[in-house]
Design a protein around this motif. Structure first.
Motif, PDB file in Angstrom:
ATOM      1  N   ASN B 475       0.835  -1.214   0.000  1.00 16.41           N
ATOM      2  CA  ASN B 475       0.000   0.000   0.000  1.00 16.41           C
ATOM      3  C   ASN B 475       0.864   1.257   0.000  1.00 16.41           C
ATOM      4  N   ALA B 476       1.940   1.227   0.813  1.00 15.16           N
ATOM      5  CA  ALA B 476       2.822   2.403   0.880  1.00 15.16           C
ATOM      6  C   ALA B 476       3.496   2.644  -0.472  1.00 15.16           C
ATOM      7  N   GLN B 479       1.160   4.304  -2.906  1.00 14.09           N
ATOM      8  CA  GLN B 479       0.927   5.725  -2.641  1.00 14.09           C
ATOM      9  C   GLN B 479       2.132   6.589  -3.012  1.00 14.09           C
ATOM     10  N   GLN B 481       4.993   7.004  -1.615  1.00 14.35           N
ATOM     11  CA  GLN B 481       5.683   7.709  -0.545  1.00 14.35           C
ATOM     12  C   GLN B 481       6.927   6.954  -0.104  1.00 14.35           C
ATOM     13  N   LEU B 483       9.162   4.611   2.007  1.00 12.96           N
ATOM     14  CA  LEU B 483       8.777   3.426   2.770  1.00 12.96           C
ATOM     15  C   LEU B 483       9.255   3.479   4.210  1.00 12.96           C
ATOM     16  N   VAL B 486       6.834   3.351   7.303  1.00 13.13           N
ATOM     17  CA  VAL B 486       6.021   2.125   7.337  1.00 13.13           C
ATOM     18  C   VAL B 486       6.892   0.935   7.729  1.00 13.13           C
ATOM     19  N   ALA B 509      10.477   5.849  -2.957  1.00 12.56           N
ATOM     20  CA  ALA B 509      10.270   4.786  -1.980  1.00 12.56           C
ATOM     21  C   ALA B 509      11.492   4.585  -1.100  1.00 12.56           C
TER      22      ALA B 509
END
Lengths: 48, 583
Positions: B475-476, B479, B481, B483, B486, B509
């Motif tokens: 999911n990250a 998106q 963004q 990592l 997370v 990432a």
């Protein structure tokens, strides 16, 4: 026909087929192309 | 000994060995054979995931644990070669053992068909060696189950040990438990009730190492029911029923050998089925009526389920959805294993039954040779490592370097592996599709993409995975963004990037990560601020305790069996009777 001659004939024929199979395998292994990839990532396989 | 008697004694084992080498010779070259789900590494570590205590479903449990333990003393490369060569040898010799009192033609044909068939070919190329090991042990388990039925001492111990050896994967375990165990204990068995009960309990205990973590793992509820349709039996061009009866039909077209499209493949499927029909009666005389009825029943249920998965995928999917744990058999062609062995044994007996009517020895020999050759000629591309698909390759040195770094670096945390895809295609492995080898290389638990993308007639279909940590990372990534936060929150302290693999890793990432290594082949990053708070699941104690108990049981049984074998040998040397394993 003696059983020895029969054995030799059978061994020759079976041996030829196995050798043929192995040759087929060797030749295929040199010419095989990996399946084409239709995605930007690696697909597990295709059930098309 | 008469020359002809010696010839008859050595021909079957020599033939099985020749066939096995014809298939597996290229796997004996130095290097690893890496194809689809078959991943071996020089030294696999024993990790929580190996016992089913990770966050993903235990699909290769206890296979990974057993491999890790064996590799303490045997290098992974050697272990893989031994296993791959053992599969056809065990299948062929097992059939010889099962039909040891049958006529020579029956034994030759049955052992040939057990080794050389589309089921073995397709499962070999997709790398399901654990299932194939169970398949190869099944004739041995059947033979020992029949011994137990006849009240032969020592057979219950052998049966449990064989079931244990085949229980490296859930599907292998189910195959042996369902096929062989009931034959040993069905009404008519000469074994005592107590022996039957103990054998059943011990045999079922062999399934606990995978069954317990599977049932207790909350990820079980996340299994994607869509997999039933994608992994259904696939028509190989001869119709669903004939494909299944011909023992082919694996879901993945990419692992099917080209000869499956030949008309000869269809003709052989039909011919072997007819020969099998002729051979059922002599097979029943040989192994017993009850055993054959059970074997046929199991084979028919497997065949029906495999066909149903293709012709009624919705109904099959509903069954998998409703029956707890049935997702294990969503890859429905697996269920053809009992049929493959039944067709081999029955067709062998059928050939012997027909040949006995031919008086001329030369004609009889020629016909036997023909019956043996045709199934091989219909699947010649199984030879030579399935036409080069099983080719030994060497891993780049980067893998062992990263393993060493992660083994020695004190920074904590598990490892996330990128690019975010479950499978890889490395140039050094001839671009063959391969399950990401990182989980079996590294000394720490890994979090990898566990969603499977499959090409179907309706386009690409993704079967979602079950691991909640993988879902968070995925999911990250989606998106776009960094990592880092997370990963740190999930107890992941490292990121391994396999360079040159798809899909490309978005640079964002990797933002905020600390580079530790930048190629070649692999890049490694440390995640700042990771707090390791990923304790083992609550059921870990129960699983470890049960694993230890099962291991102890098997050690005791193995020692008991060994003692009995030594005693039998001594008695034989003193002039008593002893039975060779393969006659």
């Amino acid at each position: 026909m003696g059983s020895g001659i029969v054995g030799i004939i059978i061994a020759a024929v079976v041996g030829a087929v196995v050798a043929g199979g192995a040759s087929f395998g060797i030749i295929s292994s040199q010419t095989a192309v990996p399946p084409t990839v239709d995605a930007p990532y690696v697909v597990y396989g295709s059930n098309n | 000994m008469e020359p002809s008697s010696r010839w008859r004694r050595w021909l079957p084992p020599a033939w099985v060995t020749l066939l096995s080498l014809a298939i597996m010779a290229p796997t004996l070259w130095p290097g690893f054979i890496l194809t689809y789900d078959m991943v071996f590494t020089p030294r696999q570590s024993l990790l929580p995931d190996s016992l089913g205590l990770g966050s993903s479903l235990p699909r290769a449990v206890p296979q990974d644990a057993v491999v890790a333990l064996v590799e303490v003393v045997v290098p992974g490369e050697l272990l893989q070669k031994a296993i791959l060569l053992a599969i056809p040898l065990l299948a062929g010799f097992g059939m010889l053992r099962l039909l040891r009192d049958a006529p020579l033609p029956a034994r030759i044909v049955a052992s040939t068909l057990a080794v050389w068939n589309p089921y073995v070919a397709e499962r070999l190329v997709i790398g399901h060696w654990g299932l194939l090991l169970a398949y190869a042990l099944a004739p041995w388990a059947l033979a020992v189950a029949l011994d137990m039925r006849r009240g032969r001492p020592g057979s219950p111990v052998s049966l449990v040990l064989l079931i244990a050896a085949g229980s490296l994967t859930p599907s292998g375990s189910i195959l042996l438990l369902v096929l062989a165990l009931p034959i040993a204990v069905l009404p008519g068995s000469a074994a005592r009730v107590r022996t039957k009960a103990l054998t059943c309990v011990s045999g079922l205990a062999c399934a606990l190492p995978w069954l317990l973590p599977a049932v207790l793992n909350p990820a079980l509820t996340n299994v994607d029911a869509g997999g039933a349709r994608v992994f259904a039996l696939r028509d190989e061009g001869m119709g669903v029923a004939l494909t299944a009866m011909g023992l082919g039909g694996i879901w993945n077209a990419d692992v099917v050998l080209p000869s499956r499209a030949w008309p000869l493949a269809t003709a052989v499927a039909v011919a072997l089925f007819l020969l099998g029909t002729v051979g059922v009666r002599p097979l029943a005389r040989h192994v017993g009526r009850a055993a054959v009825i059970w074997w046929i029943a199991v084979a028919i249920v497997g065949l029906a389920a495999a066909i149903a998965s293709s012709v009624a995928p919705s109904a099959w999917g509903a069954v998998l959805d409703v029956v707890p744990g049935a997702g294990i058999v969503r890859d429905a062609q697996k269920l053809l294993a009992p049929l493959a062995l039944l067709v081999a044994a029955a067709a062998g007996m059928g050939v012997a039954r027909l040949l006995i009517r031919v008086r001329d020895a030369a004609v009889r020999g020629a016909l036997l040779a023909l019956v043996v050759i045709i199934p091989i000629a219909a699947l010649p591309d199984l030879a030579w490592g399935a036409s080069g698909r099983l080719q030994a390759v060497a891993y780049p040195s980067a893998w062992s370097e990263v393993r060493d770094t992660l083994a020695t670096d004190p920074r904590p945390g598990d490892v996330a592996v990128l690019p975010w895809s479950a499978f890889r295609q490395f140039p050094w492995n001839s671009q063959r599709t391969l399950l990401d080898p990182a989980p079996r290389w590294l000394t720490r638990p890994t979090v990898v993409a566990d969603a499977l993308t499959v090409s179907t007639p309706e386009g690409l279909v993704t079967i979602s995975g079950e691991d909640p940590r993988a879902r968070a990372v995925g999911n990250a990534l989606q998106q776009g963004q960094s990592l880092a936060p997370v990963l740190a929150a999930e107890g992941i302290g490292w990121v391994l990037v396999e360079l040159g693999q798809r899909p490309a890793v978005p640079p964002a990432a990797l933002g905020g990560l600390i580079p530790v290594r930048d190629g070649p082949d692999l890049a490694l990053y440390a995640v700042p601020g990771t707090v390791v708070d990923t304790p083992l699941p609550a059921y870990a104690t129960a699983v470890i305790l049960v694993d230890a108990l099962v291991a102890a049981l098997l050690v005791v049984l193995a020692l008991t069996g060994l003692r009995r074998a030594v005693r039998a040998r001594r008695s034989k040397e003193r002039g008593g009777t002893g039975e060779p394993l393969v006659r």
